[in-house]
Design a protein around this motif. Structure first.
Motif, PDB file in Angstrom:
ATOM      1  N   ALA A   1      59.579 -61.280 -18.869  1.00 25.85           N
ATOM      2  CA  ALA A   1      60.121 -61.840 -17.634  1.00 25.85           C
ATOM      3  C   ALA A   1      59.051 -62.698 -16.979  1.00 25.85           C
ATOM      4  O   ALA A   1      57.904 -62.737 -17.433  1.00 25.85           O
ATOM      5  CB  ALA A   1      60.570 -60.717 -16.695  1.00 25.85           C
ATOM      6  N   ARG A   2      59.405 -63.374 -15.896  1.00 28.46           N
ATOM      7  CA  ARG A   2      58.428 -64.264 -15.243  1.00 28.46           C
ATOM      8  C   ARG A   2      57.240 -63.492 -14.708  1.00 28.46           C
ATOM      9  O   ARG A   2      56.111 -63.988 -14.728  1.00 28.46           O
ATOM     10  CB  ARG A   2      59.100 -65.002 -14.078  1.00 28.46           C
ATOM     11  CG  ARG A   2      60.078 -66.060 -14.523  1.00 28.46           C
ATOM     12  CD  ARG A   2      60.533 -66.882 -13.339  1.00 28.46           C
ATOM     13  NE  ARG A   2      59.382 -67.489 -12.658  1.00 28.46           N
ATOM     14  CZ  ARG A   2      59.398 -68.718 -12.170  1.00 28.46           C
ATOM     15  NH1 ARG A   2      60.471 -69.457 -12.308  1.00 28.46           N
ATOM     16  NH2 ARG A   2      58.351 -69.206 -11.545  1.00 28.46           N
ATOM     17  N   ASP A   3      57.488 -62.293 -14.202  1.00 24.06           N
ATOM     18  CA  ASP A   3      56.419 -61.548 -13.554  1.00 24.06           C
ATOM     19  C   ASP A   3      56.057 -60.248 -14.258  1.00 24.06           C
ATOM     20  O   ASP A   3      55.298 -59.444 -13.727  1.00 24.06           O
ATOM     21  CB  ASP A   3      56.796 -61.242 -12.096  1.00 24.06           C
ATOM     22  CG  ASP A   3      58.116 -60.478 -11.990  1.00 24.06           C
ATOM     23  OD1 ASP A   3      58.783 -60.316 -13.042  1.00 24.06           O
ATOM     24  OD2 ASP A   3      58.471 -60.051 -10.877  1.00 24.06           O
TER      25      ASP A   3
ATOM     26  N   HIS B   1      51.082 -62.652 -17.000  1.00 27.49           N
ATOM     27  CA  HIS B   1      51.078 -64.112 -16.869  1.00 27.49           C
ATOM     28  C   HIS B   1      50.407 -64.757 -18.078  1.00 27.49           C
ATOM     29  O   HIS B   1      50.904 -65.752 -18.630  1.00 27.49           O
ATOM     30  CB  HIS B   1      50.348 -64.509 -15.584  1.00 27.49           C
ATOM     31  CG  HIS B   1      50.262 -65.989 -15.386  1.00 27.49           C
ATOM     32  ND1 HIS B   1      49.220 -66.755 -15.869  1.00 27.49           N
ATOM     33  CD2 HIS B   1      51.115 -66.857 -14.769  1.00 27.49           C
ATOM     34  CE1 HIS B   1      49.420 -68.017 -15.571  1.00 27.49           C
ATOM     35  NE2 HIS B   1      50.554 -68.115 -14.895  1.00 27.49           N
TER      36      HIS B   1
ATOM     37  N   VAL C   1      52.896 -67.015 -20.138  1.00 26.69           N
ATOM     38  CA  VAL C   1      52.733 -68.436 -19.828  1.00 26.69           C
ATOM     39  C   VAL C   1      51.703 -69.108 -20.731  1.00 26.69           C
ATOM     40  O   VAL C   1      51.943 -70.193 -21.262  1.00 26.69           O
ATOM     41  CB  VAL C   1      52.342 -68.612 -18.349  1.00 26.69           C
ATOM     42  CG1 VAL C   1      52.121 -70.088 -18.023  1.00 26.69           C
ATOM     43  CG2 VAL C   1      53.407 -68.026 -17.439  1.00 26.69           C
TER      44      VAL C   1
END
Length: 248
Positions: free
Chosen positions: A56-58, A24, A28
């Motif tokens: 990826a997002r996670d 993250h 992010v």
């Protein structure tokens, strides 16, 4: 260079997946993208150069390009520090990590304002380890210091053996500078430096240190805050030990 700390076993593979929190932060907060470079540390001397291979997002996947092994400090310095209040304690952990302390022993001194119940000890130690990990990532040290659970001085303290140097900062009594102590001791296998709380160790605690073979040391004419004293003592001890090891 962005750095991440992983368990030692994770760096045995060339394909590494960052944990959820690191992923993250990388994706992010840092906005890392495929092809970006980073360093991976295992806290036990391994430093790996890596490249982001997929975001990826996670999950963030990286590929190890090269590894190097860094030797541990030639003379480990252990800080025996009386617990002090929150932000000052975190600052102590951060800065002593940056200058290269090998281990920190949190001591519940008689004049310590902070008190930790036994059931809290494991959680607090995890928090302190994370704080030191963030400092390690910032400064790039390949060796993450160990931190022990909080201990009562009398139950933990043991005599210094002939291969070690023990020093306790004191505001009065028989003292000399840290550099004088390290020079007189010559090369040793480990050095301990004890820093008391605001108000210093009490007379009984100082007697325990003296009986265990610790030498009284001074950090100069000014009365330092406990966190400042810890940083100054570790830095001076490391410099003095390095000078003694090389004989110059």
């Amino acid at each position: 260079m962005h750095r991440f700390i992983l368990p030692p076993e994770a760096l045995t593979s060339d394909a590494v997946t960052l944990g959820a929190a690191d992923a993250h932060h990388a994706a992010v907060v840092l906005r890392m993208r495929t092809g970006d470079g980073c360093e991976l540390l295992d806290g036990r001397g391994t430093v790996a150069s890596a490249t982001v291979s997929h975001v990826a997002r996670d999950a963030v996947h990286v590929r190890v390009e090269a590894r190097r092994s860094c030797p541990p400090p030639s003379t480990p310095v252990v800080l025996v520090a009386a617990l002090i209040k929150g932000k000052a304690w975190d600052w102590t952990l951060q800065k002593c990590t940056e200058v290269g302390v090998s281990c920190i022993v949190p001591v519940l001194a008689r004049r310590s304002v902070v008190r930790i119940h036994p059931e809290e000890a494991a959680r607090r130690r995890e928090e302190w380890t994370r704080t030191m990990g963030e400092a390690a990532k910032q400064c790039g040290t390949p060796w993450l210091p160990e931190i022990l659970s909080p201990v009562e001085l009398a139950s933990w303290l043991r005599p210094i053996d002939a291969s070690e140097l023990g020093m306790v900062a004191a505001l009065d009594g028989d003292r000399r500078s840290i550099l004088e102590s390290t020079a007189a001791a010559g090369p040793v296998q480990r050095a301990w430096i004890a820093i008391g709380p605001e108000g210093d160790w009490d007379a009984d605690e100082m007697a325990l240190f003296r009986a265990a073979g610790y030498q009284g040391v001074t950090l100069g004419g000014n009365v330092l805050r406990a966190e400042t004293a810890s940083l100054a003592a570790v830095a001076l001890a490391m410099a003095g030990l390095e000078h003694a090891r090389h004989g110059r």
